[in-house]
Motif scaffolding. Sequence first.
Motif, PDB file in Angstrom:
ATOM      1  N   GLY A   4     144.654  54.375  12.698  1.00  0.00           N
ATOM      2  CA  GLY A   4     144.896  55.771  12.328  1.00  0.00           C
ATOM      3  C   GLY A   4     146.155  56.312  12.991  1.00  0.00           C
ATOM      4  O   GLY A   4     146.150  56.643  14.177  1.00  0.00           O
ATOM      5  N   ASN A  45     147.794  61.000   9.119  1.00  0.00           N
ATOM      6  CA  ASN A  45     146.770  62.039   9.094  1.00  0.00           C
ATOM      7  C   ASN A  45     146.916  62.836  10.386  1.00  0.00           C
ATOM      8  O   ASN A  45     146.729  62.305  11.476  1.00  0.00           O
ATOM      9  CB  ASN A  45     145.386  61.413   8.983  1.00  0.00           C
ATOM     10  CG  ASN A  45     144.281  62.432   8.782  1.00  0.00           C
ATOM     11  OD1 ASN A  45     144.387  63.573   9.235  1.00  0.00           O
ATOM     12  ND2 ASN A  45     143.208  62.029   8.128  1.00  0.00           N
ATOM     13  N   SER A  57     139.149  63.552  17.188  1.00  0.00           N
ATOM     14  CA  SER A  57     139.130  63.530  15.724  1.00  0.00           C
ATOM     15  C   SER A  57     139.166  62.107  15.201  1.00  0.00           C
ATOM     16  O   SER A  57     138.462  61.768  14.234  1.00  0.00           O
ATOM     17  CB  SER A  57     140.317  64.316  15.171  1.00  0.00           C
ATOM     18  OG  SER A  57     140.210  65.675  15.494  1.00  0.00           O
ATOM     19  N   ASN A 103     135.739  60.587  15.759  1.00  0.00           N
ATOM     20  CA  ASN A 103     134.772  61.093  14.780  1.00  0.00           C
ATOM     21  C   ASN A 103     134.968  60.416  13.425  1.00  0.00           C
ATOM     22  O   ASN A 103     133.990  60.098  12.730  1.00  0.00           O
ATOM     23  CB  ASN A 103     134.905  62.607  14.635  1.00  0.00           C
ATOM     24  CG  ASN A 103     134.390  63.352  15.849  1.00  0.00           C
ATOM     25  OD1 ASN A 103     133.590  62.821  16.619  1.00  0.00           O
ATOM     26  ND2 ASN A 103     134.852  64.584  16.035  1.00  0.00           N
ATOM     27  N   TYR A 104     136.243  60.212  13.050  1.00  0.00           N
ATOM     28  CA  TYR A 104     136.504  59.537  11.780  1.00  0.00           C
ATOM     29  C   TYR A 104     135.924  58.131  11.788  1.00  0.00           C
ATOM     30  O   TYR A 104     135.266  57.704  10.824  1.00  0.00           O
ATOM     31  CB  TYR A 104     138.008  59.470  11.493  1.00  0.00           C
ATOM     32  CG  TYR A 104     138.312  58.521  10.358  1.00  0.00           C
ATOM     33  CD1 TYR A 104     138.099  58.905   9.034  1.00  0.00           C
ATOM     34  CD2 TYR A 104     138.744  57.207  10.598  1.00  0.00           C
ATOM     35  CE1 TYR A 104     138.314  58.020   7.991  1.00  0.00           C
ATOM     36  CE2 TYR A 104     138.962  56.326   9.552  1.00  0.00           C
ATOM     37  CZ  TYR A 104     138.749  56.732   8.263  1.00  0.00           C
ATOM     38  OH  TYR A 104     138.951  55.844   7.218  1.00  0.00           O
ATOM     39  N   ASP A 154     132.100  58.116  11.639  1.00  0.00           N
ATOM     40  CA  ASP A 154     131.638  58.461  10.291  1.00  0.00           C
ATOM     41  C   ASP A 154     131.872  57.314   9.324  1.00  0.00           C
ATOM     42  O   ASP A 154     131.010  57.014   8.481  1.00  0.00           O
ATOM     43  CB  ASP A 154     132.364  59.716   9.804  1.00  0.00           C
ATOM     44  CG  ASP A 154     131.918  60.126   8.409  1.00  0.00           C
ATOM     45  OD1 ASP A 154     130.756  60.517   8.235  1.00  0.00           O
ATOM     46  OD2 ASP A 154     132.744  60.016   7.471  1.00  0.00           O
TER      47      ASP A 154
END
Length: 428
Positions: free
Chosen positions: A394, A399, A407, A410-411, A414
């Motif tokens: 990431g 993003n 964050s 959390n991504y 999930d």
Amino acid sequence: MDRKLLLLSVFSFSCSLVSCVSTQQVVLTNRSSVALQDKAIAIKRDQLKSPSATGAFPVLLTQSGDTVAAQTDDLDGDQKWDELFFVTDLPAAGQQTLTLSWVPTKPAYPVKTSVRFGKRTSKDTPVQPKTSDTLYANQLPKSPGYGYQPYQTDGPSWENDKVGFRHYFDGRNAKDLFGKRVAYMSPETVGISATGAVEDNYHVMADWGRDIMAVGNSAGIGGLALLINNNFHRLGVTVNDSINNVESTSFQILTEGPVRSVMHLKYHAWRPDGTNRRYTVEENPAIWPGMYAYQNTARISGLQGDELLLIGMNNLDPTDPVKEINVDDKWVVLLTHDRETYNKEWLLGLALILPKSTYQGFVEAPVSGRLAQGYFAKMKVQDNQPVTYYAVGGWELSNEAFKEAASFQNYVLDLARQLGAEVQVQVK
């Protein structure tokens, strides 16, 4: 003409060419409490009433008449497609019903995955696209009689609408990451000069993005190695070697389509340095839309019972120690969030999503040597039995949320829950 009327017209015409009795209902039931986005669904061909007419293609429609992008994939190389693949969204504990019909012309869908692989046969000939190749032990860029890099981007690259990756097919066998700033596929000319020569032109920013990750002598993100008697063994060699410890390495694109691309890599007669052992390793990197990740399935044969498979995540910036997080009963996540990029210019979150059933903890590689500067998941493996995992990257410019460690975490968590969610598929 109204879009739904146009679709109805197409299907009415197709009924004259393809038996309409083969129309079926595909009922998808999300058995989890997690809302699913771009959930991968694969349906085996023998579950479908495939018409006898040659050249018939399946089309999926939602209840509201929208078309679901899908593709038929031949994964075993017998020239007949094996399964229908698509991605879809499903509400938590919800259901979706799709209508499957057959049309005589292959539908065209927006392209959201791609594989790029090219090779030149000499230093003075241009790169040509290829779908397969074999690299022998004495054919490294620094082998006598060679002295050049034959492969575009050092080997195959693959991407979706979120992120890209590449594999060093030139004997190093590490896995690198392309940061993307756009949803469309990067140009086929990445890694090639205007005259068709291999050129490192992807370490500068382009509209689509660039190669961002520093790999060094690590195995990269999701690369493979082996732990024998607590000793690290690199699968392959480093950039300075002239002879490989793998007798031959083969590559093949199994499928490349709008919603899934899959490759196959096989390492024949790998002799880890300093041992008399001989292994065969296979892996199948795959990617589909919607995730900042790729799936890999690896297997190794020739095991003697005292080995652990290592799955790597590079650690050239030691600022953020690796985090180990359990996700339900299915996955273990290893995660970092620091500047694993060239000149430590950008923040890059990296993660591995690993099956909890075979996970044996993690280990840090030495800071220098033939396999260095990386964290490795230790996986218990049985001879020639598959291990499937996911590698995540990431970039903060892909993003904006990935600028924050929380964050990105959390991504990833999930994503792990979505990947582990069970969807019941009923074909009626």
